[in-house]
Structure formats: structure tokens, C-alpha cells
Write an enzyme that holds these catalytic residues in place. Sequence first.
Site, mmCIF file in Angstrom:
data_model
loop_
_atom_site.group_PDB
_atom_site.id
_atom_site.type_symbol
_atom_site.label_atom_id
_atom_site.label_comp_id
_atom_site.label_asym_id
_atom_site.label_seq_id
_atom_site.Cartn_x
_atom_site.Cartn_y
_atom_site.Cartn_z
ATOM 1 N N SER A 156 0.838 -1.196 0.000
ATOM 2 C CA SER A 156 0.000 0.000 0.000
ATOM 3 C C SER A 156 0.872 1.244 0.000
ATOM 4 O O SER A 156 2.005 1.222 0.498
ATOM 5 C CB SER A 156 -0.900 0.034 1.236
ATOM 6 O OG SER A 156 -0.137 0.375 2.392
ATOM 7 N N ASP A 157 0.338 2.331 -0.546
ATOM 8 C CA ASP A 157 0.977 3.610 -0.267
ATOM 9 C C ASP A 157 0.815 3.871 1.227
ATOM 10 O O ASP A 157 -0.059 3.299 1.884
ATOM 11 C CB ASP A 157 0.350 4.727 -1.101
ATOM 12 C CG ASP A 157 1.289 5.918 -1.277
ATOM 13 O OD1 ASP A 157 2.251 6.051 -0.498
ATOM 14 O OD2 ASP A 157 1.070 6.718 -2.207
ATOM 15 N N TRP A 158 1.638 4.751 1.766
ATOM 16 C CA TRP A 158 1.695 4.948 3.209
ATOM 17 C C TRP A 158 0.393 5.575 3.709
ATOM 18 O O TRP A 158 0.096 6.739 3.438
ATOM 19 C CB TRP A 158 2.895 5.818 3.557
ATOM 20 C CG TRP A 158 4.144 5.048 3.851
ATOM 21 C CD1 TRP A 158 4.950 5.188 4.943
ATOM 22 C CD2 TRP A 158 4.757 4.002 3.062
ATOM 23 N NE1 TRP A 158 6.007 4.298 4.887
ATOM 24 C CE2 TRP A 158 5.910 3.562 3.750
ATOM 25 C CE3 TRP A 158 4.437 3.383 1.861
ATOM 26 C CZ2 TRP A 158 6.736 2.547 3.269
ATOM 27 C CZ3 TRP A 158 5.264 2.382 1.375
ATOM 28 C CH2 TRP A 158 6.398 1.972 2.075
ATOM 29 N N GLY A 159 -0.390 4.783 4.417
ATOM 30 C CA GLY A 159 -1.668 5.245 4.933
ATOM 31 C C GLY A 159 -2.829 5.078 3.982
ATOM 32 O O GLY A 159 -3.925 5.577 4.236
ATOM 33 N N ALA A 160 -2.627 4.353 2.880
ATOM 34 C CA ALA A 160 -3.700 4.181 1.899
ATOM 35 C C ALA A 160 -4.742 3.162 2.327
ATOM 36 O O ALA A 160 -5.869 3.186 1.836
ATOM 37 C CB ALA A 160 -3.114 3.773 0.547
#
Length: 508
Positions: free
Chosen positions: A228-232
Amino acid sequence: MEHNIPELVAQLTLEEKAGLCSGADFWHTKTVERLGIPTLMVSDGPHGLRTQDPERDDPNHSRKAVCFPAGCSVAASFDPDLARREGAAIGREARAFGVGVVLGPAINIKRSPLCGRNFEYYSEDPMLAGELAAGYINGVQSQGVGTSIKHFAANSQEYRRMSASSDMTERTLREIYLPAFETAVKKSQPWTVMCSYNPVNGVYASENKHLLNDILRKEFGFDGVVVSDWGAVKHRAKSLKAGIDLAMPYSADYGKQLADWYEKGLIDEGDLDRSVGRLRELAEKYRSAVSRRRVTMTEEQKHELAVRAAEESAVLLKNDDDILPVCKDKKIAVIGGFAENPEFQGGGSSRVNAKVSQSLCDCLKNLGFNVDFALGYMIRYNILTPFGIRYAVETAAKNDCAVVCVGNTWLTEKEETDRFSLKLNSAAEDLILDVAQVNPNVIVVIYAGSAVDVSAFEGKVKAILYMGYCGEGANEAAADLISGRVSPCGKLAETFPKSLEDTATADR
């Protein structure tokens, strides 16, 4: 190696499996010491490493690293081999820093010239973006370091990127937004793919099984880790079911969400086993690669490559009367704060802690030119403010030609926000026009990461040299191009509209 993975996964407890599917902290995967499962460090890219300083607790305090030309500049070279060479150099530096995966390249398609992150992306052309990405990936991974192509998919704006849905027909998705990813996967098999923040047709990319499983894995043949993208990730169990193997960074909520869905029978141990197996294979790839010796590069060699790449990526937008190259018997007025301290990269997660670029005056003097310098504006708080305009005009009037250096700052082109205009700062435009009134031989050098509107001064100057965001070798490259030591050979990899109203996204 592969035949040991199922056996090792079988030895893990359910809690350990769930834990491995999310990060240990901001930059590391989790470890299981009793089974010898190592941690893996990842680092932001893509045009240089933003690796956390091991002596600092702040995840945003990065080590010094070489800043190469950003994607916008490399694309202007139309040279996949240049992308490969840049990638290989970054891969070597990653090995030296202990980085297992570089978070790049960024290959989203440029749909609006105002996207704040356009400087990271290659092009509006899916074919060009895919070929360059494949070159970059092959370069990095030739050094035994993985890559993470991003952001999958249809992430072409920064404003409201966490919530704005990219809605389109299936044909549009496949003809415009996905081909670059498909080319990169099929030609270079990146170790990981990173999902984007945005929903696609109303479904978050991190929970979009159609994207992550049906298209990416089954159709494109991707066999690595989806991160995942960071915090996605909004809900860890939903994202696991859709195809996210690794959720970053660490969140205490992830374990609770997985446990809740497991108890309800909405996910089973097989879902965890698939992701854990891929993560284990990723760790084995890196551990195996580390044991193999790789050729290193000195800091001087990496910097020289950054300069050469900047030269190959510069675009000559205008050259009336063949004013370029400038003969050494000509006296040059160099004007503008960017001549002393150019902006050679954008803002956000890709920003490299790089050494300062040399001044253009020093670079031209080293080539034998007679140079006068005037400021014309100051860069204060990353905003161009008029300063010493009268002296700048007087300096321009007494020299044979004037090189005016302007551009966008990293607060103008950055992650999490989009630009409001295609125009340069008014202080820059006014300075160019004032100088052009007293000297007919004006050369404008632009440092920016995406399309700019040059209509205010295009008809008043002899030459416009677009450097892009071209890395730490910016002014060395500019001096070589101005002097004719090398010839500009770049071509625009994106449309430069005459006005924002000419673009399809003008009313958005």
C-alpha cells in the site's frame, strides 16, 4: 529457495502471519527472529534515495544522497538506457545504505498540467512512460535491490488524492492509465507494486480486487508483492482480500481488523498464507542478492552521471538567430536567484537531501566566460520576491547577452497539492521583461517540473532553455549547454499548453 517457502509459512502462528502483513515501523517490514525471517528496509525514491538517517529518530530526516534528474526530465531524453543507468546508480547507493526496495519509479499518466506531482512522473504518453519505467527498474534490480512501481492506478492529481474518485470507462482505464504499468511489469518484473490512495470508479485502490488481482496479477502476470501507499489502507482485512500483501506503515488497527474478520469467517488462513509467502520470497530475493558482489560507484562518478543525464534531458524551446551557443568572447550577465541556488527537484516524499548545485556563474567562469551577476529577485520562504531589479537591468545593459534564470520552487510543485496556474511567479516574468527592454539578447533558463506558460515573455527573448527538475548537476549542465560544450537534445514528453483554458481539465 521456493520449495522452502510453504514449509516456513506453515511454521508461523496465525498472529505472526497477520503481523508480517503490515510494517514494523515507517520504513521496515517485520521480522520473526525464531525462524530467521529478516526485516527489510524500504526507501523513498525515485530520483534519489530519501533514506532515514540511522542516527536520528525522525523518519523525515534523511541521509545525504545523490539527486538525479526527476522523471519529468529523464522522460525528455526519450532514452530508456539513460533511465537504466540512473536506476543502476540508485541501486548501488541503495545497496550501500542497506535498502532492500526503492519506492519508485512513479509512472502515473499526466492528465492535468497542474498536478503537483507531475515532476515525478514521466509523461502523458503511456508507451514512453512504460519503456522508461522498464529501463529504470532493470537498472535498480540489476544491483540486487527491488523497486516499487507506483501509484497503481489512475492517480493523476494531488488535491483530495485520498478521496477523489478517478471515474472512467474500462476502455479509458486500459488505453490510458494502465498500459505503462503493464509494460513495466511484463518487461522488468518489479519486485513490488504500490497501490494509490484514490478510489477508482468509487472503490479505493487498496480494496480494488479488479485492479490488484484480476488485472495486475492475472492479466499482467505480476508475481511480486503488492504494497500500500503509506496510509492508503482504510480497512486491513478488506485490503488483504483485494490483494494488498503489505500495509505500510505500522498501525495497531490493522491487527484488530484482521482478527475481527477472521473470527467472522470473512478471511481465512489461506488469505494470509498467500501474502506471507510473497513477502518471504521478497526477503529471500534481497538476502540472496546481498551475497553477490556488485560493482560500486564513487560519489564523483554518480555526480558525473547526474550532470550527463541533465544535459541529455534539457529541451531547447526557442533559439532565434542561433544565439545559443554563446561564444566565449561574449560578456554574459547572469541574473536571478536560481542561478545561485536552482530548484532542481520538487517537494514531498521524493525530496532528496542532496548537496547544493554549483552556481551558474562559477560553472561558466570555469569554462572561460567573462560573467557578471545580478540577483533581480530573492528566494525567501521558497517564494520569488523582487530584489535589486535596477541593478539587474543595469548589469544586463552593459553585457553582450543576459541569461535570466527562473522557475518554480518546491512549494509550487509538491506532493499533496496541485498548482493553481501555469504561469511563473510574477517577479520572474517582470524581471525577464525588464531585462529584455535593455538587452536584445536574452536567454531564459527555466527550472521546473512540468508545463509552464511562457507567453508573457516568449516574443521578447531570443532563447528559452527548459532544464526541468534536473538534479544536483543542474547548473553544470546548463553551463555546458549555454557554451555549446554539449548540444541540447531533449524533447518535450508532455504538452505545454499556451493557456490553461486549452486543457481538458481547465474547469476542474
